[in-house]
Design a protein around this motif. Structure first.
Motif, PDB file in Angstrom:
ATOM      1  N   MET A   1      37.392  77.940 -25.563  1.00  0.00           N
ATOM      2  CA  MET A   1      37.712  76.673 -24.843  1.00  0.00           C
ATOM      3  C   MET A   1      36.823  76.622 -24.406  1.00  0.00           C
ATOM      4  O   MET A   1      36.357  78.055 -23.609  1.00  0.00           O
ATOM      5  CB  MET A   1      38.816  77.361 -24.284  1.00  0.00           C
ATOM      6  CG  MET A   1      39.399  76.244 -23.416  1.00  0.00           C
ATOM      7  SD  MET A   1      41.373  76.171 -22.431  1.00  0.00           S
ATOM      8  CE  MET A   1      42.034  76.900 -24.332  1.00  0.00           C
ATOM      9  N   SER A   2      36.448  75.912 -24.302  1.00  0.00           N
ATOM     10  CA  SER A   2      35.574  75.279 -23.194  1.00  0.00           C
ATOM     11  C   SER A   2      35.628  75.768 -21.471  1.00  0.00           C
ATOM     12  O   SER A   2      36.929  75.185 -21.557  1.00  0.00           O
ATOM     13  CB  SER A   2      34.935  73.964 -23.507  1.00  0.00           C
ATOM     14  OG  SER A   2      35.669  72.792 -23.269  1.00  0.00           O
ATOM     15  N   LEU A   3      34.646  75.035 -20.355  1.00  0.00           N
ATOM     16  CA  LEU A   3      34.908  75.326 -19.145  1.00  0.00           C
ATOM     17  C   LEU A   3      35.753  73.638 -19.053  1.00  0.00           C
ATOM     18  O   LEU A   3      36.357  74.473 -17.574  1.00  0.00           O
ATOM     19  CB  LEU A   3      33.436  75.441 -18.844  1.00  0.00           C
ATOM     20  CG  LEU A   3      33.442  75.637 -16.657  1.00  0.00           C
ATOM     21  CD1 LEU A   3      34.346  76.965 -16.808  1.00  0.00           C
ATOM     22  CD2 LEU A   3      32.047  75.346 -16.758  1.00  0.00           C
ATOM     23  N   ALA A   4      35.694  73.070 -19.578  1.00  0.00           N
ATOM     24  CA  ALA A   4      36.438  72.004 -18.266  1.00  0.00           C
ATOM     25  C   ALA A   4      37.415  72.230 -19.799  1.00  0.00           C
ATOM     26  O   ALA A   4      38.433  71.675 -18.555  1.00  0.00           O
ATOM     27  CB  ALA A   4      36.132  70.539 -19.987  1.00  0.00           C
ATOM     28  N   ARG A   5      38.012  72.526 -20.700  1.00  0.00           N
ATOM     29  CA  ARG A   5      38.928  72.396 -21.238  1.00  0.00           C
ATOM     30  C   ARG A   5      40.094  73.619 -20.154  1.00  0.00           C
ATOM     31  O   ARG A   5      41.131  73.472 -19.860  1.00  0.00           O
ATOM     32  CB  ARG A   5      39.225  72.474 -22.227  1.00  0.00           C
ATOM     33  CG  ARG A   5      39.200  71.775 -23.413  1.00  0.00           C
ATOM     34  CD  ARG A   5      39.059  72.082 -24.730  1.00  0.00           C
ATOM     35  NE  ARG A   5      40.743  72.452 -25.087  1.00  0.00           N
ATOM     36  CZ  ARG A   5      41.041  72.963 -26.139  1.00  0.00           C
ATOM     37  NH1 ARG A   5      40.025  72.543 -27.112  1.00  0.00           N
ATOM     38  NH2 ARG A   5      42.581  72.861 -26.525  1.00  0.00           N
ATOM     39  N   TRP A   6      38.977  74.332 -20.067  1.00  0.00           N
ATOM     40  CA  TRP A   6      39.516  75.930 -18.488  1.00  0.00           C
ATOM     41  C   TRP A   6      40.324  75.093 -17.148  1.00  0.00           C
ATOM     42  O   TRP A   6      41.588  75.372 -16.575  1.00  0.00           O
ATOM     43  CB  TRP A   6      38.793  77.067 -18.876  1.00  0.00           C
ATOM     44  CG  TRP A   6      39.202  78.120 -19.858  1.00  0.00           C
ATOM     45  CD1 TRP A   6      37.996  78.282 -21.208  1.00  0.00           C
ATOM     46  CD2 TRP A   6      39.953  78.806 -19.910  1.00  0.00           C
ATOM     47  NE1 TRP A   6      38.717  78.984 -21.537  1.00  0.00           N
ATOM     48  CE2 TRP A   6      39.700  79.653 -21.252  1.00  0.00           C
ATOM     49  CE3 TRP A   6      41.440  79.047 -19.781  1.00  0.00           C
ATOM     50  CZ2 TRP A   6      40.812  80.431 -21.528  1.00  0.00           C
ATOM     51  CZ3 TRP A   6      41.746  80.048 -19.804  1.00  0.00           C
ATOM     52  CH2 TRP A   6      42.278  80.538 -21.286  1.00  0.00           C
ATOM     53  N   ARG A   7      39.450  74.360 -17.212  1.00  0.00           N
ATOM     54  CA  ARG A   7      39.714  73.742 -15.816  1.00  0.00           C
ATOM     55  C   ARG A   7      39.884  72.695 -15.690  1.00  0.00           C
ATOM     56  O   ARG A   7      41.300  72.723 -14.234  1.00  0.00           O
ATOM     57  CB  ARG A   7      38.123  73.068 -15.335  1.00  0.00           C
ATOM     58  CG  ARG A   7      38.005  72.278 -14.091  1.00  0.00           C
ATOM     59  CD  ARG A   7      36.926  72.089 -13.551  1.00  0.00           C
ATOM     60  NE  ARG A   7      35.628  72.295 -13.985  1.00  0.00           N
ATOM     61  CZ  ARG A   7      34.386  72.317 -14.105  1.00  0.00           C
ATOM     62  NH1 ARG A   7      34.408  70.708 -13.137  1.00  0.00           N
ATOM     63  NH2 ARG A   7      33.409  73.259 -14.024  1.00  0.00           N
ATOM     64  N   ARG A   8      40.594  71.621 -16.748  1.00  0.00           N
ATOM     65  CA  ARG A   8      41.995  70.889 -16.682  1.00  0.00           C
ATOM     66  C   ARG A   8      43.260  71.913 -16.976  1.00  0.00           C
ATOM     67  O   ARG A   8      44.340  71.604 -15.947  1.00  0.00           O
ATOM     68  CB  ARG A   8      41.889  69.509 -18.129  1.00  0.00           C
ATOM     69  CG  ARG A   8      40.134  69.247 -17.790  1.00  0.00           C
ATOM     70  CD  ARG A   8      41.080  67.990 -19.322  1.00  0.00           C
ATOM     71  NE  ARG A   8      40.902  68.800 -20.440  1.00  0.00           N
ATOM     72  CZ  ARG A   8      39.691  68.362 -21.041  1.00  0.00           C
ATOM     73  NH1 ARG A   8      38.329  68.069 -20.188  1.00  0.00           N
ATOM     74  NH2 ARG A   8      40.013  69.043 -22.165  1.00  0.00           N
ATOM     75  N   LEU A   9      43.454  72.450 -17.611  1.00  0.00           N
ATOM     76  CA  LEU A   9      44.322  74.309 -17.519  1.00  0.00           C
ATOM     77  C   LEU A   9      44.617  74.201 -16.288  1.00  0.00           C
ATOM     78  O   LEU A   9      45.778  74.620 -16.417  1.00  0.00           O
ATOM     79  CB  LEU A   9      44.170  74.804 -18.663  1.00  0.00           C
ATOM     80  CG  LEU A   9      45.165  75.989 -18.971  1.00  0.00           C
ATOM     81  CD1 LEU A   9      46.860  75.332 -19.415  1.00  0.00           C
ATOM     82  CD2 LEU A   9      44.893  77.276 -19.791  1.00  0.00           C
ATOM     83  N   GLY A  10      43.638  74.533 -15.842  1.00  0.00           N
ATOM     84  CA  GLY A  10      44.207  74.946 -13.975  1.00  0.00           C
ATOM     85  C   GLY A  10      44.246  74.157 -13.188  1.00  0.00           C
ATOM     86  O   GLY A  10      45.602  74.931 -12.409  1.00  0.00           O
ATOM     87  N   VAL A  11      43.896  72.945 -13.389  1.00  0.00           N
ATOM     88  CA  VAL A  11      44.749  72.006 -12.695  1.00  0.00           C
ATOM     89  C   VAL A  11      45.907  72.118 -12.649  1.00  0.00           C
ATOM     90  O   VAL A  11      47.011  71.609 -12.095  1.00  0.00           O
ATOM     91  CB  VAL A  11      43.743  70.768 -12.263  1.00  0.00           C
ATOM     92  CG1 VAL A  11      43.960  69.651 -11.912  1.00  0.00           C
ATOM     93  CG2 VAL A  11      42.524  71.224 -12.239  1.00  0.00           C
ATOM     94  N   GLU A  12      46.105  71.634 -14.050  1.00  0.00           N
ATOM     95  CA  GLU A  12      47.766  71.364 -14.245  1.00  0.00           C
ATOM     96  C   GLU A  12      48.294  72.491 -13.965  1.00  0.00           C
ATOM     97  O   GLU A  12      49.901  72.543 -14.044  1.00  0.00           O
ATOM     98  CB  GLU A  12      47.889  72.027 -15.891  1.00  0.00           C
ATOM     99  CG  GLU A  12      49.093  70.510 -16.367  1.00  0.00           C
ATOM    100  CD  GLU A  12      49.119  69.012 -15.919  1.00  0.00           C
ATOM    101  OE1 GLU A  12      49.739  68.735 -15.857  1.00  0.00           O
ATOM    102  OE2 GLU A  12      47.464  68.870 -15.902  1.00  0.00           O
ATOM    103  N   VAL A  13      47.952  74.040 -14.074  1.00  0.00           N
ATOM    104  CA  VAL A  13      49.229  74.424 -13.937  1.00  0.00           C
ATOM    105  C   VAL A  13      49.219  75.042 -12.425  1.00  0.00           C
ATOM    106  O   VAL A  13      50.309  74.938 -11.812  1.00  0.00           O
ATOM    107  CB  VAL A  13      47.897  76.509 -13.895  1.00  0.00           C
ATOM    108  CG1 VAL A  13      49.050  77.584 -13.240  1.00  0.00           C
ATOM    109  CG2 VAL A  13      48.094  77.202 -15.395  1.00  0.00           C
ATOM    110  N   LEU A  14      48.509  74.194 -11.653  1.00  0.00           N
ATOM    111  CA  LEU A  14      49.062  74.561  -9.793  1.00  0.00           C
ATOM    112  C   LEU A  14      49.461  73.533 -10.071  1.00  0.00           C
ATOM    113  O   LEU A  14      50.115  72.888  -8.899  1.00  0.00           O
ATOM    114  CB  LEU A  14      46.971  74.397  -9.357  1.00  0.00           C
ATOM    115  CG  LEU A  14      45.962  75.433  -8.821  1.00  0.00           C
ATOM    116  CD1 LEU A  14      44.614  74.865  -8.520  1.00  0.00           C
ATOM    117  CD2 LEU A  14      46.923  76.405  -8.484  1.00  0.00           C
TER     118      LEU A  14
END
Length: 360
Positions: free
Chosen positions: A1-14
């Motif tokens: 998984m790319s860094l951008a997808r991890w970032r979007r997932l983190g924003v969604e969790v928050l």
């Protein structure tokens, strides 16, 4: 998984987790308020595609009193998705009415308390919407500025290209007028010489001189884009080029291994013609009396042109700069996708070898 997808997932969790935690810590027993608040937090991922639905599903939590945390996230997404003021005002009023109505129904408040409550609710509902709209407006403004910069850059590039084209056209006209005038005079003088002399050799020389002058004019006009050249400038024209050089007294021999059905692009043919033409000119000028050999062959998908001359036998006569010489010829060959090698040969002469691709 790319860094951008991890970032979007983190924003969604928050975005979902923080409102859910706020709801859990704000109520200590299971009931309508807690359930509706958790449901409002759980549907927050819908805000990415349907922010209006996320707001509507969060309204029951506003009635229960625990919907502010998820509603702020949903209203921010709504402001980003629809930054127009009039529709957003309607959504702010709807959320405020749903939040204030239970308070006014269940509690007895005075006028000042009611006004303060309404003002607070309007501020709490309007602030995330306004912030989302500002973020969207900033993004649109940045996109507009980027498009404006691209359009400005394209316009400046077009203006520069136009200026260069006009300058090239001006230079072409200057060259045509200046050089064309003198070459025309040479042709006229040659015709006059052929008409007035009685010696056959002089008449033949004058005729060749007139033909060369006419050819020079035609090629100059074609090169400058001021007309079409009648003289062919391809592989099939190289034998004629050799014949004309031989008629002018140059000792030149042509050895060609090319078939009649050769598959060589026109641009490569023109480059090959110019290579032979420039090589014959240089050999005639710098090695007078020397024997010249021109060899053409197709090998391994490439057109190979070799022009060699022996050591000069006569006195070198200076006839002008002659143009850009080998540097210009090398540039022409490179533009056609080939390479050019030139240098002294073992017998004291000079060798020029050009290799051009058959497919371009």
């Amino acid at each position: 998984m790319s860094l951008a997808r991890w970032r979007r997932l983190g924003v969604e969790v928050l975005a979902v987790g923080i409102p859910a935690v706020a709801v859990l810590f704000a109520h200590d027993h299971f009931g309508y308020a807690l359930v509706s608040g958790l449901v409002a937090a759980a549907v927050l991922p819908l805000r990415r595609w349907w922010p209006r639905i996320a707001v509507l599903l969060g309204l029951p939590a506003m009635v229960g009193g625990l919907g502010w945390a998820p509603m702020i996230v949903a209203l921010f997404a709504l402001g980003r998705a629809q930054p127009r003021i009039r529709p957003l005002v309607g959504w702010v009023l709807l959320v405020s009415a749903v939040a204030v109505a239970p308070v006014l129904i269940t509690q007895s408040l005075g006028g000042a308390a009611i006004a303060l409550t309404v003002a607070f609710v309007l501020l709490a509902a309007g602030a995330p919407v306004a912030l989302g709209a500002l973020v969207a407006s900033r993004r649109q403004l940045a996109d507009s500025l980027r498009l404006l910069e691209e359009a400005t850059e394209a316009e400046l590039h077009a203006k520069a290209e136009t200026a260069r084209a006009e300058e090239r056209a001006r230079i072409a006209r200057e060259i045509h007028d200046a050089v064309g005038h003198h070459v025309t005079l040479i042709a006229v003088e040659a015709a006059a010489l052929a008409a007035t002399t009685a010696e056959p050799d002089a008449q033949d020389t004058a005729g060749r001189l007139r033909g060369l002058a006419k050819q020079a004019l035609d090629e100059m006009r074609a090169t400058l884009g001021l007309g079409t050249v009648g003289q062919q400038t391809g592989l099939d024209a190289i034998p004629d080029l050799v014949v004309r050089a031989r008629a002018a007294g140059v000792d030149v021999q042509l050895a060609s291994e090319l078939d009649d059905g050769h598959d060589v692009p026109p641009a490569v043919e023109r480059a090959a013609y110019r290579v032979v033409q420039e090589a014959l000119t240089n050999a005639s000028k710098h090695a007078p009396g020397a024997g010249i050999r021109v060899r053409l062959a197709c090998r391994e998908g490439s057109l190979r042109i070799a022009v060699t001359n022996s050591a000069p036998r006569g006195q070198v006569v200076e006839v002008g700069s002659g143009g850009s010489g080998l540097a210009g010829l090398s540039e022409r060959v490179q533009m056609a996708g080939g390479r050019l090698n030139a240098g002294p040969s073992e017998d004291g002469g000079f060798e020029l070898v050009a290799v051009l691709p058959q497919q371009r």
